[in-house]
Design an enzyme around this catalytic site. Sequence first.
Site, PDB file in Angstrom:
ATOM      1  N   ASP A   1       0.869  -1.247   0.016  1.00  0.00           N
ATOM      2  CA  ASP A   1      -0.076   0.020   0.175  1.00  0.00           C
ATOM      3  C   ASP A   1       0.790   1.097   0.037  1.00  0.00           C
ATOM      4  OD1 ASP A   1       1.026  -0.651   2.661  1.00  0.00           O
ATOM      5  OD2 ASP A   1      -0.533   0.624   3.378  1.00  0.00           O
ATOM      6  N   GLU A   2       0.167   2.302  -0.473  1.00  0.00           N
ATOM      7  CA  GLU A   2       0.984   3.681  -0.349  1.00  0.00           C
ATOM      8  C   GLU A   2       2.276   3.629  -0.881  1.00  0.00           C
ATOM      9  OE1 GLU A   2      -1.712   5.741   3.411  1.00  0.00           O
ATOM     10  OE2 GLU A   2      -0.075   4.429   3.819  1.00  0.00           O
TER      11      GLU A   2
END
Length: 528
Positions: free
Chosen positions: A339-340
């Site tokens: 993620d991210e």
Amino acid sequence: MRQRQRRTFARLLGSLVLVAAAGLTGITTAGPAAAAGPRPLDQIVPVPASVSPGGAPYAIGPATRIRVAPGSPEAQRIGAYLAGVLRPSTGYALPVTGAGRDGIRLLLGADDESLGDEGYRLTSGKDAVTVTAPTPAGLFHGVQTLRQLLPADVEKKTRQSGPWQIAGGTITDAPRYAYRGAMIDVSRHFFTVAQVERYIDQLALYKINELHLHLSDDQGWRIAVDSWPRLTTYGGQTQVGGGKGGFYTKADYRTILAYASSRYLEVVPEIDTPGHINAALASYAGLNCDGVAPPLYTGTAVGFSSLCVPKEVTYGFFDDVVREVAAMTPGRYVHIGGDEAQSTSKDDYDTFMDRAQPVVQKYGKTVMAWHQIVDATPVEGAVAQYWGTTGDETDVAAAAQAGTKLVLSPANRAYLDMKYDATTRLGTNWAGYVDVDKSYAWDPDTFVRGVPADAVLGVEAPVWTATLSDSAQIEYMAFPRLQGIAEIGWSPASTHDWASYKLRLAQQGPRMAALGIAFYRSPLVPWV
């Protein structure tokens, strides 16, 4: 004086209305008002799949024995666990003995396919209360139901007055989803083995069966890796705000694994990659593209760090970490984050995931990752953990239609670190305010449009700890929302109704208090 009398009358009238409503719906309240009779079989959390009330209650007394069939070490251990819960508050000896027709009977081997791998049947009458299940996990879940059917004082560590009655009738119960998880972020703030074990006990009461440990992030690396020792000796020595941090030795991690297993939770270790990796980059300069190690990080920003995808050392590092973590972990999954990763280009992200996923498979584990993995190419059997808020992610739906399984953790429903409202001191609000009703009001099968129901493996309630640094703070943010996620994961969709749920949840208040859980008393719940 008149104003005080009006306030007193209003409180009394409100109480009478609540009691009347409870009577009309078959709800009873805990505490002195309920001492006249046992708790109805359907007044627990998660609510059982099927309840047939009737007959005399069973009363635990000085002569009660916990009966377990010979030759069943798992049932014996569950019996000992139950005795450990009941002895302090009842004051009874409750010996764990051989099979018999009276007392508390814990029986493995129920021949009922409808119970599946985790279901159970509880039958209560004048002479005995019997829990039967095809598996030890099911038997353990049945014991949690038995606990909740007893008065909340049963959870206390000193002798209480009772009576200790379990209503007559039969519960037949099995979970809706196979995966019912909770995540604790031990990277942004470190939590000790004892603190994790405390949370495991709280999760087990509500039939959670997966513990996701977020073991690495920008702020700290928390799991020992022998082949890369500076990950912990250097990268584990801080946390958000600059505290001392900490890490789990391999012995510590095995202790957590064993404790979780004793409560029938599978541990899912997460090593977040290719982003959220500053602690590793700070520990080993060679993992950086420029060969320069950044300083340790104690803030809360995201998206600024990335493994150097073109460097071959990156894959040796990843292979070593996964190999050592997988070798210790008996569970099915290794979570690789994903993620991210704003500092990883799209091409690099795809390249990394193409090389990282087979490593997890090589060591006998199933790939799990945050749902951004669907923007690469998930390997066959991979599980994507959805944490969005809108439910309109067409890439997630397409991946699910192509066979990728999903665990649902929508941030505006299931993230336990979201503030309840504008007055909440802890937590964040980037996904909005999430009070208890909103956390309960969603269906995993339909939240992401276009996802087939059979692609939904289950649910998970993560708690991120950027603003949380001790068990009391975690408990305040997790409870009572955790119970709602647990019910969504366990109980049939047809039972989900906020009006009845909030009354059952209210009855959990005295039980949480007896357990020392520092829960949030939402004004939306008519707490007992």
